[in-house]
Scaffold this motif. Structure first.
Motif, PDB file in Angstrom:
ATOM      1  N   GLY A  28       0.933   2.626  -9.223  1.00  0.00           N
ATOM      2  CA  GLY A  28       0.421   3.695  -8.483  1.00  0.00           C
ATOM      3  C   GLY A  28       1.022   5.039  -9.263  1.00  0.00           C
ATOM      4  N   ARG A  36      -2.145   7.583 -10.639  1.00  0.00           N
ATOM      5  CA  ARG A  36      -1.937   8.804 -10.021  1.00  0.00           C
ATOM      6  C   ARG A  36      -2.132   9.888 -11.167  1.00  0.00           C
ATOM      7  N   TYR A  66       2.369   1.720  -3.365  1.00  0.00           N
ATOM      8  CA  TYR A  66       1.163   2.076  -4.371  1.00  0.00           C
ATOM      9  C   TYR A  66       1.278   3.658  -4.239  1.00  0.00           C
ATOM     10  N   ASP A  67       0.985   4.212  -2.849  1.00  0.00           N
ATOM     11  CA  ASP A  67       0.866   5.658  -2.653  1.00  0.00           C
ATOM     12  C   ASP A  67       1.947   6.394  -2.401  1.00  0.00           C
ATOM     13  N   LYS A  88       0.883  -1.182   0.054  1.00  0.00           N
ATOM     14  CA  LYS A  88       0.072  -0.159  -0.073  1.00  0.00           C
ATOM     15  C   LYS A  88       0.895   1.407  -0.033  1.00  0.00           C
TER      16      LYS A  88
END
Length: 223
Positions: free
Chosen positions: A69, A73, A28-29, A25
């Motif tokens: 990610g 984005r 990905y962020d 996570k």
């Protein structure tokens, strides 16, 4: 059974445990970098432990999430930009429509005002026409009345004056003077009324001959 734990290397040799799900996570962020180090501690059943250090982009299932990610984005940023552009265009369209509505309202008010002015001018000119006709009729009536006085009343006064002259010369002289002044007054007024009447007649004749009408509304026919 082999037990495996993951630790993120911190400052000053510190470390903190992290699960593979949280690691994915964070990757990905973009809350961690590809070059950040992850310490993998493997403990066997006999209690022996072995540590291995890897970069985040070397861990299976994590490395591809950095790029995924970033792509997501970027797609979200592009979508947001498109939505903002669409909102700006919609706002500009609403402004343009509002400006057009204001222009139409202003044009409508202008046409209504112009139409009202035209109506007022027509009414005023009709009043002037009626006033001119009234003045013309009044002048003609005065001419006729004055001529009637000259034709009928003055001879009657002359007869009375001659009668008074035969009876009393002084009274006859006074009556003659009065009659003369009255005759002069009537003739002068006749000239005035005739001049006024003929002035109106000549003005109308000139306008008709020139093809113009002082009360014409042609210049106001088109709005």
């Amino acid at each position: 059974m082999l037990e495996r734990k993951l630790y993120m290397a911190g400052l000053g040799g510190n470390r903190y445990e992290i699960s593979i799900e949280n690691l994915k996570k964070m990757a990905y962020d973009a809350k961690i970098k590809k070059t950040d180090l992850v310490i993998v501690v493997e403990t066997s059943d006999d209690g022996s432990a072995q540590e291995k250090t890897f970069r985040c982009d070397q861990i299976k299932g994590v490395a591809e999430l950095f790029d995924q990610g970033e792509r997501d984005r970027e797609a979200a940023r592009v979508q947001d930009e498109r939505e903002r552009e669409a909102a700006r265009e919609l706002k500009e369209q609403e402004k343009s429509q509002r400006r057009e509505e204001l222009l139409r309202e202003q044009e409508l008010r202008y046409r209504q005002k112009l139409a009202q002015n035209k109506l007022n001018i027509k009414e005023r000119r009709e009043q002037l026409k009626q006033e001119d006709r009234r003045q013309g009729r009044t002048a003609l009536k005065q001419v006729k009345k004055t001529i009637s006085h000259i034709v009928w009343f003055i001879p009657f006064l002359a007869f009375c004056s001659l009668s008074l002259w035969n009876i009393d010369s002084e009274v006859g002289i006074l009556a003659t003077i009065i009659l003369a002044l009255f005759c002069l007054y009537k003739h002068l007024m006749l000239l005035v009324y005739l001049t006024q009447y003929h002035a109106e007649t000549i003005k109308k004749a000139i306008l008709v001959a020139s093809g113009k009408d002082e009360y014409s509304d042609d210049e106001y026919d088109e709005i």
